[in-house]
Design an enzyme around this catalytic site. Structure first.
Site, short mmCIF file in Angstrom:
data_model
loop_
_atom_site.label_atom_id
_atom_site.label_comp_id
_atom_site.label_asym_id
_atom_site.label_seq_id
_atom_site.Cartn_x
_atom_site.Cartn_y
_atom_site.Cartn_z
N HIS A 1 1.08 -1.25 -0.03
CA HIS A 1 0.01 0.03 -0.15
C HIS A 1 0.95 1.30 0.18
CE1 HIS A 1 0.84 -0.99 4.21
NE2 HIS A 1 1.04 0.07 4.49
N HIS B 1 0.99 5.34 1.01
CA HIS B 1 0.26 6.49 2.03
C HIS B 1 0.36 7.70 0.92
CE1 HIS B 1 0.61 4.32 5.77
NE2 HIS B 1 1.55 3.58 5.17
#
Ligand code: 5GP
Ligand code: ZN
Length: 133
Positions: free
Chosen positions: A98, A100
């Site tokens: 992932h 940010h």
């Protein structure tokens, strides 16, 4: 879907999230413990742990640009930081890749401190990396 992966469960709809965007390849959701207003996670739907398994996932780049542009228009932050942690020592807590996307506002600047040195053996370092590309 991988058992016991919180992001796979979010992608699967088993766990609720605040979803900003979804298509066949990615979702973008608000981080549950945001650094700032609008802190968003861009996540590939396919379960891979780190950047090392992300070859060919060019759609991630487009997702990051689109989310960054939306945050810029929505909140007019002073800056946007994009970060992605690989491995426990690098701060990774959720082992489903992932990114940010974190808006930065005055008074809430990121405080990331590294011990920096002088560049040494640059040519050797360049060669060591280049050989592996
Ligand atoms: P990492 O340290 O792995 O780069 O970041 C993991 C991020 O996932 C953290 O910022 C954390 O707040 C976020 N997070 C962990 N669990 C959940 C969850 O269940 N939902 C959402 N939206 N974010 C989560
Ligand atoms: Zn997963």
């Amino acid at each position: 879907m991988t058992d016991d992966c919180i992001f796979c469960k979010i992608i699967d709809g088993e766990i609720p999230s605040h979803k900003i965007y979804e298509d066949e390849n990615i979702i973008a959701i608000l981080d549950a413990n945001p650094v700032s207003k609008g802190h968003t996670l861009v996540i590939p739907k396919k379960h891979v742990e780190t950047i090392h398994e992300a070859g060919g996932m060019n759609f991630l780049h487009e997702g990051l640009v689109n989310v960054s542009n939306a945050l810029e228009k929505a909140f007019n932050p002073d800056g946007i930081n994009i970060a992605q942690n690989n491995g426990e020592k690098a701060g990774q807590e959720v082992f489903h890749l992932h990114f940010h996307v974190t808006p930065i506002y005055e008074g809430n600047e990121l405080d990331v401190t590294y011990n920096r040195g002088d560049l040494e053996e640059a040519e050797k370092t360049v060669e060591e990396i280049k050989q592996k590309l």
